[in-house]
Design a protein around this motif. Structure first.
Motif, PDB file in Angstrom:
ATOM      1  N   CYS A 154     -20.120 -45.092 -49.801  1.00  0.00           N
ATOM      2  CA  CYS A 154     -19.444 -45.937 -50.231  1.00  0.00           C
ATOM      3  C   CYS A 154     -19.700 -47.466 -50.460  1.00  0.00           C
ATOM      4  N   SER A 155     -20.234 -48.216 -51.442  1.00  0.00           N
ATOM      5  CA  SER A 155     -20.549 -49.479 -51.519  1.00  0.00           C
ATOM      6  C   SER A 155     -19.462 -50.377 -50.935  1.00  0.00           C
ATOM      7  N   GLU A 156     -19.968 -51.654 -50.426  1.00  0.00           N
ATOM      8  CA  GLU A 156     -19.051 -52.643 -50.071  1.00  0.00           C
ATOM      9  C   GLU A 156     -18.264 -53.017 -51.216  1.00  0.00           C
ATOM     10  N   LYS A 157     -18.759 -53.277 -52.338  1.00  0.00           N
ATOM     11  CA  LYS A 157     -18.001 -53.634 -53.678  1.00  0.00           C
ATOM     12  C   LYS A 157     -16.812 -52.656 -53.900  1.00  0.00           C
ATOM     13  N   LYS A 158     -17.143 -51.285 -53.986  1.00  0.00           N
ATOM     14  CA  LYS A 158     -16.110 -50.181 -54.103  1.00  0.00           C
ATOM     15  C   LYS A 158     -14.985 -50.420 -52.969  1.00  0.00           C
ATOM     16  N   GLU A 159     -15.494 -50.579 -51.725  1.00  0.00           N
ATOM     17  CA  GLU A 159     -14.643 -50.574 -50.724  1.00  0.00           C
ATOM     18  C   GLU A 159     -13.739 -51.613 -50.853  1.00  0.00           C
ATOM     19  N   ALA A 160     -14.140 -52.990 -51.274  1.00  0.00           N
ATOM     20  CA  ALA A 160     -13.343 -53.948 -51.513  1.00  0.00           C
ATOM     21  C   ALA A 160     -12.176 -53.761 -52.712  1.00  0.00           C
ATOM     22  N   GLU A 161     -12.617 -53.167 -53.512  1.00  0.00           N
ATOM     23  CA  GLU A 161     -11.787 -52.945 -54.604  1.00  0.00           C
ATOM     24  C   GLU A 161     -10.741 -51.644 -53.961  1.00  0.00           C
ATOM     25  N   ILE A 162     -11.150 -50.957 -53.455  1.00  0.00           N
ATOM     26  CA  ILE A 162      -9.977 -49.889 -52.910  1.00  0.00           C
ATOM     27  C   ILE A 162      -9.085 -50.442 -52.113  1.00  0.00           C
ATOM     28  N   LEU A 163      -9.734 -51.340 -51.230  1.00  0.00           N
ATOM     29  CA  LEU A 163      -8.771 -51.989 -50.230  1.00  0.00           C
ATOM     30  C   LEU A 163      -7.778 -52.889 -50.932  1.00  0.00           C
ATOM     31  N   ALA A 164      -8.219 -53.604 -52.108  1.00  0.00           N
ATOM     32  CA  ALA A 164      -7.173 -54.301 -52.639  1.00  0.00           C
ATOM     33  C   ALA A 164      -6.259 -53.665 -53.561  1.00  0.00           C
ATOM     34  N   LYS A 165      -6.629 -52.245 -54.129  1.00  0.00           N
ATOM     35  CA  LYS A 165      -5.495 -51.400 -54.630  1.00  0.00           C
ATOM     36  C   LYS A 165      -4.543 -50.844 -53.268  1.00  0.00           C
ATOM     37  N   LEU A 166      -5.141 -50.737 -52.481  1.00  0.00           N
ATOM     38  CA  LEU A 166      -4.071 -50.068 -51.348  1.00  0.00           C
ATOM     39  C   LEU A 166      -3.255 -51.034 -50.994  1.00  0.00           C
ATOM     40  N   LYS A 167      -3.692 -51.999 -50.956  1.00  0.00           N
ATOM     41  CA  LYS A 167      -2.741 -53.378 -50.504  1.00  0.00           C
ATOM     42  C   LYS A 167      -1.706 -53.690 -51.598  1.00  0.00           C
ATOM     43  N   THR A 168      -2.035 -53.536 -52.965  1.00  0.00           N
ATOM     44  CA  THR A 168      -1.109 -53.747 -53.929  1.00  0.00           C
ATOM     45  C   THR A 168      -0.157 -52.526 -53.818  1.00  0.00           C
ATOM     46  N   LEU A 169      -0.422 -51.296 -53.721  1.00  0.00           N
ATOM     47  CA  LEU A 169       0.376 -50.210 -53.544  1.00  0.00           C
ATOM     48  C   LEU A 169       1.332 -50.204 -52.364  1.00  0.00           C
ATOM     49  N   GLY A 170       0.858 -51.145 -51.356  1.00  0.00           N
ATOM     50  CA  GLY A 170       1.619 -50.937 -50.026  1.00  0.00           C
ATOM     51  C   GLY A 170       1.430 -49.838 -49.024  1.00  0.00           C
ATOM     52  N   TRP A 171       0.218 -49.259 -49.192  1.00  0.00           N
ATOM     53  CA  TRP A 171      -0.197 -48.068 -48.392  1.00  0.00           C
ATOM     54  C   TRP A 171      -0.809 -48.566 -46.973  1.00  0.00           C
ATOM     55  N   LEU A 172      -1.188 -49.739 -46.761  1.00  0.00           N
ATOM     56  CA  LEU A 172      -1.536 -50.178 -45.477  1.00  0.00           C
ATOM     57  C   LEU A 172      -0.686 -50.703 -44.491  1.00  0.00           C
ATOM     58  N   SER A 173      -0.560 -50.119 -43.332  1.00  0.00           N
ATOM     59  CA  SER A 173       0.354 -50.660 -42.406  1.00  0.00           C
ATOM     60  C   SER A 173      -0.080 -51.977 -41.725  1.00  0.00           C
TER      61      SER A 173
END
Length: 313
Positions: A294-313
């Protein structure tokens, strides 16, 4: 008498609820990394509330592993899951029937809870009858072990209507227990359930439309996202038990929002594995070629979405 004993043994192995299709941990050098599987088991059980797994399938890159690697991965999951996991299903499908039989025999020796087989997809079976004969040959290598057909037409190109395979299949394959049905063809799935719900387990494999499959009668689900949002899906299943389909639908919609978003980026094994790493913090490593990291760009976008959804502890 023997048939009665087999029937009793099979009943103890019925599958229901969530089954996580596990990732295969890799080192950065693309070697299998068995050392984190114990941590992985504890995460599934303690954090996600998932106690059943499907090993060496699509998510686990089983077709990219050697036979020996697949055996080692299966052994480690069974070893680490002892006393913690309820069931460990091992996928033993391969392009060579000899390899598939070897893997089936190995799974039986390791006391796997069940085995699953995908259709060969280079030289493809030309009819449903030929596919059943192939499955029969593999299943016979692990007598007494519950057997599942893994239907994945998007990858295999083998798209016979599954309902046609099921007519009398238990007479040809006495250990046949059910399906892992990974297709959006809800007509075929519904016919399977309607005609054979009293005989077999029907495990749905499209996480993003699981609610629809449950309404049709799915007895369980096998999927990759249950690795890292199994807790959310377990809540959805409890909603359904209470008859609260509105709340269940809202939970399914959240999953669809995430999968829909990431699918635009390309939601393959690499992106899915990255999501698992970000949420669980388990070092699963990259996928193996021909899959790309997975590219760094995609990883950053996935991370941002996970934060928005509140899925990161």
């Amino acid at each position: 008498m023997e048939d009665h004993v087999l029937e009793m043994a099979m009943c103890k192995s019925r599958l229901s609820g969530l089954v996580a299709a596990t990732f295969t941990p890799m080192t950065n050098d693309n070697e299998i990394n068995l050392s984190v599987i114990g941590q992985y088991v504890d995460y599934l059980v303690k954090i996600q509330g998932v106690r059943k797994i499907f090993v060496n399938g699509t998510t686990g890159e089983g077709m990219s592993l050697s036979v020996e690697e697949r055996k080692l991965v299966a052994e480690e999951w069974i070893k680490q899951g002892k006393g913690k996991l309820d069931q460990v299903i091992i996928h033993v499908g391969a392009l060579s029937i000899k390899e598939s039989q070897e893997l089936a025999e190995h799974a039986a020796k390791c006391r796997a809870s069940g085995i699953a087989v995908i259709s060969p997809f280079f030289f493809k079976p030309q009819s449903a009858d030929v596919l059943v004969e192939y499955l029969k040959k593999v299943a016979s290598s692990a007598p007494g072990v519950p057997f599942y057909y893994y239907h994945l037409p998007e990858m295999t190109g083998v798209s016979f209507n599954v309902v046609d395979l099921l007519d009398g299949i238990e007479r040809k394959i006495p250990t046949f227990q059910g399906l892992k049905f990974t297709s959006s063809d809800l007509l075929d799935f519904g016919l399977c359930v309607n005609n054979y719900k009293d005989k077999f387990d029907f495990l749905f494999g499209k996480d993003e439309i699981l609610l629809s499959a449950i309404v049709l009668g799915a007895t369980g689900a096998v999927g990759s996202t249950y690795n890292y949002i199994g807790k959310l899906y377990n809540q959805m299943l409890m909603d359904i038990e209470r008859g609260d389909y509105k709340l269940a639908g809202e939970r399914q919609a959240v999953v669809q929002e995430f999968i829909g978003y990431v699918s635009k980026l390309g939601f393959g094994v690499a992106e899915n594995k990255t999501t698992m790493i970000l949420i669980s913090d388990i070092p699963l490593g990259p996928p193996r070629l021909p899959l790309l990291k997975c590219s760094e760009k995609k990883e950053a976008e996935i991370l941002a979405k996970l934060k928005t959804l509140g899925w990161l502890s």
